[in-house]
Design an enzyme around this catalytic site. Structure first.
Site, PDB file in Angstrom:
ATOM      1  N   TYR A  48      12.342   2.189  -6.953  1.00 52.02           N
ATOM      2  CA  TYR A  48      11.837   3.560  -7.026  1.00 52.02           C
ATOM      3  C   TYR A  48      12.725   4.433  -7.920  1.00 52.02           C
ATOM      4  O   TYR A  48      12.271   5.462  -8.412  1.00 52.02           O
ATOM      5  CB  TYR A  48      11.767   4.209  -5.640  1.00 52.02           C
ATOM      6  CG  TYR A  48      10.862   3.545  -4.641  1.00 52.02           C
ATOM      7  CD1 TYR A  48       9.977   2.522  -4.996  1.00 52.02           C
ATOM      8  CD2 TYR A  48      10.893   3.944  -3.308  1.00 52.02           C
ATOM      9  CE1 TYR A  48       9.167   1.915  -4.043  1.00 52.02           C
ATOM     10  CE2 TYR A  48      10.077   3.353  -2.355  1.00 52.02           C
ATOM     11  CZ  TYR A  48       9.229   2.339  -2.723  1.00 52.02           C
ATOM     12  OH  TYR A  48       8.439   1.736  -1.775  1.00 52.02           O
ATOM     13  N   HIS A 106      12.199  -7.075  -1.378  1.00 55.33           N
ATOM     14  CA  HIS A 106      11.028  -6.274  -1.741  1.00 55.33           C
ATOM     15  C   HIS A 106       9.797  -7.142  -2.005  1.00 55.33           C
ATOM     16  O   HIS A 106       8.708  -6.839  -1.531  1.00 55.33           O
ATOM     17  CB  HIS A 106      11.339  -5.415  -2.971  1.00 55.33           C
ATOM     18  CG  HIS A 106      10.458  -4.224  -3.100  1.00 55.33           C
ATOM     19  ND1 HIS A 106      10.880  -3.046  -3.653  1.00 55.33           N
ATOM     20  CD2 HIS A 106       9.169  -4.010  -2.751  1.00 55.33           C
ATOM     21  CE1 HIS A 106       9.888  -2.161  -3.640  1.00 55.33           C
ATOM     22  NE2 HIS A 106       8.838  -2.729  -3.094  1.00 55.33           N
TER      23      HIS A 106
END
Length: 266
Positions: A48, A106
């Site tokens: 992010y 992730h």
């Protein structure tokens, strides 16, 4: 830990704030607002690119750090053993945190290798830099392989989950192993407002399709981490996930949505 309930053996707060897209200090003020409103679960990720502003926003909240369940994720290109160790420490530096409560793999792609990647996660846990190990975007088969290689239990599996992407096999697998399912994009990026079954349930309860989607995910036993930036949306999401009650017919109607839309395929 949390007045709004917890999920899984690790007691992960059931309502969290997803931070993807909260890229600036001003945008990340939503994290501070959320925590002071009653949220206790903040979810970010290396990819992010906002761990620093999220960490600053957590620190700015008038909430003790030990009451905040802070999660981040190691991206696919950092999943080699030594890269996991170094990148996790870099995440802690950016977050301004001595530890994170939950560190996820992730996605099980690119540099991911169950044996070597997960050995690094175990080491980070043994060193006290992470409290719990999580995985994200795994299949049931990949979850089974991960359990075979981890010493630590899997605390949570984060997955895309909404009325257009229902994963009953993952929910059942999580229940069998005492793991939390954490639903990201629980409102399908707004697409739930176009789903007839969700709209009908919303009209029945005099609420919005977005609220119904969150309540449905909670009824399915998931924790939810919707993104929101305004105070009004933060309050609406919190209320939907904690006070809106759907009955069995509502849940069954949404379960019966006959089409699928995955927003974030590999």
């Amino acid at each position: 830990m949390n007045e709004h309930g917890t999920v899984g053996d690790a007691e992960i707060p059931a309502v969290g704030l997803g931070t993807m897209g909260l890229d600036t200090a001003e945008e990340a003020r939503a994290v501070t607002t959320a925590l002071e409103m009653g949220y206790r679960h903040v979810d970010t990720a290396q990819i992010y690119g906002n761990e620093s502003v999220v960490g600053d926003a957590v620190a700015a909240a008038d909430v003790p750090r030990e009451e905040v369940f802070l999660a981040t994720k190691v991206w696919a290109d950092k999943l080699a053993h030594d890269d996991v160790l170094s990148s996790a420490r870099e995440s802690l530096d950016r977050l301004g945190a001595e530890y994170v409560d939950l560190l996820y793999v992730h996605r099980p792609i690119d540099a991911y290798d169950p044996e070597t990647t997960l050995a690094a996660f175990d080491r980070l846990r043994e060193e006290g830099l992470i409290r719990h190990v999580g995985v994200s975007n795994f299949t049931v088969e990949e979850l089974a392989a991960a359990r075979d290689h981890l010493d630590a239990p899997i605390a949570a599996h984060q997955t895309e989950f909404h009325p257009l992407f229902n994963r009953p096999e993952l929910l059942e697998d999580a229940r069998e192993h005492g793991e939390a399912v954490v639903a990201y994009s629980p409102m399908a990026g707004g697409l739930v407002s176009e789903v007839e079954e969700v709209v009908a349930v919303a009209e029945k309860h005099d609420t919005t399709p977005h609220a119904v989607s969150l309540a449905w995910a909670r009824e399915k036993g998931c924790a939810v981490v919707p993104k929101a930036s305004s105070e009004s949306h933060l309050r609406a999401n919190l209320a939907a996930a904690t006070t809106l009650e759907l009955d069995g017919a509502d849940v069954a109607r949404i379960d019966g949505v006959g089409r699928e839309r995955e927003l974030f395929p590999e």
